[in-house]
Design a protein around this motif. Structure first.
Motif, PDB file in Angstrom:
ATOM      1  N   ASP A  92       0.840  -1.649   0.297  1.00 26.88           N
ATOM      2  CA  ASP A  92      -0.176  -0.111  -0.048  1.00 26.88           C
ATOM      3  C   ASP A  92       0.680   1.574  -0.260  1.00 26.88           C
ATOM      4  O   ASP A  92       2.181   1.205  -0.004  1.00 26.88           O
ATOM      5  CB  ASP A  92      -0.863  -0.235   1.225  1.00 26.88           C
ATOM      6  N   ILE A  93       0.411   2.717  -0.394  1.00 37.66           N
ATOM      7  CA  ILE A  93       0.502   3.358  -0.381  1.00 37.66           C
ATOM      8  C   ILE A  93      -0.335   4.408   0.733  1.00 37.66           C
ATOM      9  O   ILE A  93      -0.891   5.386   1.068  1.00 37.66           O
ATOM     10  CB  ILE A  93       0.835   4.292  -1.783  1.00 37.66           C
ATOM     11  N   VAL A  94       1.634   5.360   1.910  1.00 46.40           N
ATOM     12  CA  VAL A  94       0.781   6.390   2.688  1.00 46.40           C
ATOM     13  C   VAL A  94       0.013   7.332   1.839  1.00 46.40           C
ATOM     14  O   VAL A  94       1.557   8.005   0.956  1.00 46.40           O
ATOM     15  CB  VAL A  94       1.467   6.598   3.753  1.00 46.40           C
ATOM     16  N   HIS A  95       0.334   8.164   2.188  1.00 42.99           N
ATOM     17  CA  HIS A  95      -0.115   9.793   1.385  1.00 42.99           C
ATOM     18  C   HIS A  95       0.370  10.634   2.316  1.00 42.99           C
ATOM     19  O   HIS A  95       1.287  10.472   3.238  1.00 42.99           O
ATOM     20  CB  HIS A  95      -1.959  10.230   1.710  1.00 42.99           C
ATOM     21  N   ASP A  96       0.591  11.732   1.659  1.00 40.19           N
ATOM     22  CA  ASP A  96       1.345  12.794   2.217  1.00 40.19           C
ATOM     23  C   ASP A  96       1.048  13.590   3.249  1.00 40.19           C
ATOM     24  O   ASP A  96       0.236  13.176   3.503  1.00 40.19           O
ATOM     25  CB  ASP A  96       2.121  14.249   1.606  1.00 40.19           C
ATOM     26  N   GLY A  97       2.047  13.548   5.150  1.00 38.97           N
ATOM     27  CA  GLY A  97       1.156  13.789   6.149  1.00 38.97           C
ATOM     28  C   GLY A  97       0.462  12.633   6.987  1.00 38.97           C
ATOM     29  O   GLY A  97      -0.399  13.403   8.438  1.00 38.97           O
ATOM     30  N   TRP A  98       0.964  11.613   6.460  1.00 36.69           N
ATOM     31  CA  TRP A  98       0.384  10.426   6.873  1.00 36.69           C
ATOM     32  C   TRP A  98       1.080  10.278   8.539  1.00 36.69           C
ATOM     33  O   TRP A  98       0.227  10.592   9.338  1.00 36.69           O
ATOM     34  CB  TRP A  98       0.418   9.429   5.958  1.00 36.69           C
ATOM     35  N   LEU A  99       2.254  10.474   8.459  1.00 34.83           N
ATOM     36  CA  LEU A  99       2.883   9.935   9.735  1.00 34.83           C
ATOM     37  C   LEU A  99       2.504  11.698  10.906  1.00 34.83           C
ATOM     38  O   LEU A  99       2.537  11.440  12.026  1.00 34.83           O
ATOM     39  CB  LEU A  99       4.461  10.095   9.691  1.00 34.83           C
ATOM     40  N   GLU A 100       2.917  13.073  10.436  1.00 39.53           N
ATOM     41  CA  GLU A 100       2.724  13.940  11.046  1.00 39.53           C
ATOM     42  C   GLU A 100       1.177  14.014  11.948  1.00 39.53           C
ATOM     43  O   GLU A 100       0.637  15.066  12.600  1.00 39.53           O
ATOM     44  CB  GLU A 100       2.858  15.266  10.469  1.00 39.53           C
ATOM     45  N   ALA A 101      -0.170  13.274  11.317  1.00 43.99           N
ATOM     46  CA  ALA A 101      -1.465  13.908  11.419  1.00 43.99           C
ATOM     47  C   ALA A 101      -1.706  12.364  12.742  1.00 43.99           C
ATOM     48  O   ALA A 101      -1.942  13.171  13.736  1.00 43.99           O
ATOM     49  CB  ALA A 101      -2.507  13.484  10.376  1.00 43.99           C
ATOM     50  N   HIS A 102      -0.611  10.756  12.429  1.00 46.27           N
ATOM     51  CA  HIS A 102      -1.251  10.767  13.663  1.00 46.27           C
ATOM     52  C   HIS A 102      -0.076  11.135  14.983  1.00 46.27           C
ATOM     53  O   HIS A 102      -0.740  10.732  15.632  1.00 46.27           O
ATOM     54  CB  HIS A 102      -0.805   9.524  13.098  1.00 46.27           C
ATOM     55  N   TYR A 103       1.103  11.877  14.439  1.00 51.59           N
ATOM     56  CA  TYR A 103       1.631  11.990  15.908  1.00 51.59           C
ATOM     57  C   TYR A 103       0.906  13.181  16.540  1.00 51.59           C
ATOM     58  O   TYR A 103       1.163  13.293  17.632  1.00 51.59           O
ATOM     59  CB  TYR A 103       3.086  12.339  15.190  1.00 51.59           C
ATOM     60  N   ARG A 104       0.414  13.936  15.943  1.00 51.18           N
ATOM     61  CA  ARG A 104       0.031  15.021  16.377  1.00 51.18           C
ATOM     62  C   ARG A 104      -1.466  15.273  17.642  1.00 51.18           C
ATOM     63  O   ARG A 104      -2.067  15.158  18.773  1.00 51.18           O
ATOM     64  CB  ARG A 104      -0.661  16.332  15.434  1.00 51.18           C
ATOM     65  N   ALA A 105      -1.988  13.484  16.975  1.00 56.42           N
ATOM     66  CA  ALA A 105      -2.635  13.105  17.621  1.00 56.42           C
ATOM     67  C   ALA A 105      -3.066  11.891  19.049  1.00 56.42           C
ATOM     68  O   ALA A 105      -3.428  11.969  19.861  1.00 56.42           O
ATOM     69  CB  ALA A 105      -4.075  11.835  16.468  1.00 56.42           C
ATOM     70  N   PHE A 106      -2.043  11.597  18.908  1.00 53.03           N
ATOM     71  CA  PHE A 106      -1.175  11.199  20.004  1.00 53.03           C
ATOM     72  C   PHE A 106      -0.426  11.813  20.645  1.00 53.03           C
ATOM     73  O   PHE A 106      -0.931  11.534  22.316  1.00 53.03           O
ATOM     74  CB  PHE A 106       0.496  10.184  19.607  1.00 53.03           C
ATOM     75  N   ALA A 107       0.138  12.815  20.010  1.00 49.98           N
ATOM     76  CA  ALA A 107       0.204  14.296  20.950  1.00 49.98           C
ATOM     77  C   ALA A 107      -0.254  14.743  21.992  1.00 49.98           C
ATOM     78  O   ALA A 107      -0.587  15.128  23.186  1.00 49.98           O
ATOM     79  CB  ALA A 107       1.381  15.342  20.771  1.00 49.98           C
ATOM     80  N   GLY A 108      -2.508  14.931  21.604  1.00 52.97           N
ATOM     81  CA  GLY A 108      -3.248  15.317  22.034  1.00 52.97           C
ATOM     82  C   GLY A 108      -3.660  13.848  23.114  1.00 52.97           C
ATOM     83  O   GLY A 108      -4.719  14.355  23.494  1.00 52.97           O
ATOM     84  N   GLY A 109      -3.381  12.823  23.307  1.00 51.84           N
ATOM     85  CA  GLY A 109      -3.424  11.982  24.258  1.00 51.84           C
ATOM     86  C   GLY A 109      -4.290  10.698  23.768  1.00 51.84           C
ATOM     87  O   GLY A 109      -4.735  10.244  24.523  1.00 51.84           O
ATOM     88  N   ALA A 110      -4.333  10.405  22.204  1.00 51.54           N
ATOM     89  CA  ALA A 110      -4.720   9.510  22.066  1.00 51.54           C
ATOM     90  C   ALA A 110      -4.000   8.114  22.675  1.00 51.54           C
ATOM     91  O   ALA A 110      -2.953   8.143  21.864  1.00 51.54           O
ATOM     92  CB  ALA A 110      -4.789   8.690  20.378  1.00 51.54           C
ATOM     93  N   ASP A 111      -4.561   7.108  22.663  1.00 50.95           N
ATOM     94  CA  ASP A 111      -3.893   5.481  22.987  1.00 50.95           C
ATOM     95  C   ASP A 111      -4.229   4.997  21.289  1.00 50.95           C
ATOM     96  O   ASP A 111      -3.176   4.176  21.630  1.00 50.95           O
ATOM     97  CB  ASP A 111      -5.409   4.874  24.401  1.00 50.95           C
ATOM     98  N   ALA A 112      -4.862   4.807  20.233  1.00 51.65           N
ATOM     99  CA  ALA A 112      -4.881   4.258  19.689  1.00 51.65           C
ATOM    100  C   ALA A 112      -5.551   5.351  18.459  1.00 51.65           C
ATOM    101  O   ALA A 112      -6.614   5.597  19.003  1.00 51.65           O
ATOM    102  CB  ALA A 112      -5.745   2.827  19.781  1.00 51.65           C
ATOM    103  N   VAL A 113      -4.712   5.573  17.129  1.00 48.70           N
ATOM    104  CA  VAL A 113      -5.447   5.364  15.984  1.00 48.70           C
ATOM    105  C   VAL A 113      -6.042   4.480  14.393  1.00 48.70           C
ATOM    106  O   VAL A 113      -5.351   2.828  14.722  1.00 48.70           O
ATOM    107  CB  VAL A 113      -4.557   6.773  15.543  1.00 48.70           C
ATOM    108  N   GLY A 114      -6.466   5.789  14.176  1.00 48.19           N
ATOM    109  CA  GLY A 114      -6.708   4.618  12.441  1.00 48.19           C
ATOM    110  C   GLY A 114      -6.985   6.293  11.948  1.00 48.19           C
ATOM    111  O   GLY A 114      -8.113   7.253  12.464  1.00 48.19           O
TER     112      GLY A 114
END
Length: 294
Positions: A92-114
């Protein structure tokens, strides 16, 4: 310890892995990240391809102790060094901004992301854009697709990782159900998108969705075993109807997938039911021999 470890479980992914690695290395984020390629017994050039990248952020680990995507996930996570873990696949292929979007969610307190999916054909044709977490048939808890999901290391360790008995279907669903049971929160990340390649050949599509149905049955057998007989009764009729629709040529791509899923669900449910009586009789025998009677 790095901020994020991206784990890619793969087996014979040489034709496609390079484009995924290129997309990951092009991610822009203040987060320090690594890419762990967990090779699940490849016999092609997957390992050589990954080693050919002269980038210290890419590591290859041997996850070939037994077949299964969950083996690759567990070995990859255990070998990783990140506080947060992201999973994606080698085809598969991740889109631009994929990693940063997830990182912001983790930084905001997410336990798990999708994140979201663009379901595409090999030539890039988009079949459907999906921007949601996914429900299962027999439980209200949502789950994230295995090619675009993540979790904290603490959550992974607490629930014991992925169940390696799940192969070919529902492998990530079981994980996210257990996360929910342990009290962890799953967050949808709007800006994190992956293009997920779908099988176009009827045989491959049929096999894939047959396995999805079998995985769903294993979930029911693990979490709701009393539902199995109801599943057999209900899905038998559905399988017959969708089989007739497919044979008649009605929306063949869709009916093939649904028929295969129902057939897998039916066959695996029947197999699990057939396995239960001997075990139940053995359990009753053990109780009569060893447990005190009133």
């Amino acid at each position: 310890m790095v901020d994020i470890s991206v784990v890619i479980p793969c087996r014979n992914a040489a034709p496609t892995l390079g484009r995924q690695l290129d997309a990951l290395l092009a991610q822009e984020s203040p987060a320090e990240f690594e890419i762990v390629v967990a090779d699940n017994g490849s016999t092609d050039g997957t390992v050589a391809l990954a080693h050919s990248y002269a980038d210290p952020r890419i590591r290859v680990v041997d996850a070939g102790r037994r077949p299964g995507v969950n083996v690759g996930r567990n070995v990859g996570v255990e070998a990783s060094r990140g506080r947060f873990i992201l999973l994606t696949d080698g085809d598969d292929i991740v889109h631009d901004g994929w990693l940063e979007a997830h990182y912001r969610a983790f930084a905001g307190g997410a336990d798990a992301v999708g994140g979201g999916l663009d379901r595409i054909l090999e030539d890039g044709t988009i079949l459907v854009k999906s921007r949601q977490l996914f429900p299962s048939l027999y439980r209200r808890n949502l789950f994230a697709n295995g090619t675009n999901c993540g979790f904290t290391r603490e959550a992974f360790d607490r629930i014991g990782g992925f169940d390696e008995e799940f192969m070919g279907g529902a492998d990530e669903v079981d994980f996210y159900w257990r996360l929910a049971d342990a009290g962890y929160r799953l967050t949808f990340v709007e800006g994190a998108v992956v293009s997920k390649v779908q099988h176009a050949e009827p045989h491959n599509a049929f096999t894939q969705h047959l396995n999805y149905g079998k995985g769903e049955a294993r979930l029911i057998g693990k979490f709701r075993p009393s539902y199995l007989r109801v599943v057999v009764a209900c899905v038998s009729l559905q399988s017959f109807i969708w089989g007739l629709a497919w044979a008649a040529g009605i929306a063949r791509r869709r009916t093939l997938r649904i028929f295969a899923f129902n057939l897998g669900l039916l066959s695996e449910s029947a197999r699990l039911i057939a396995m239960r009586p001997p075990r139940q009789r053995l359990a009753r025998l053990v109780q009569r021999i060893f447990l005190p009677r009133d």
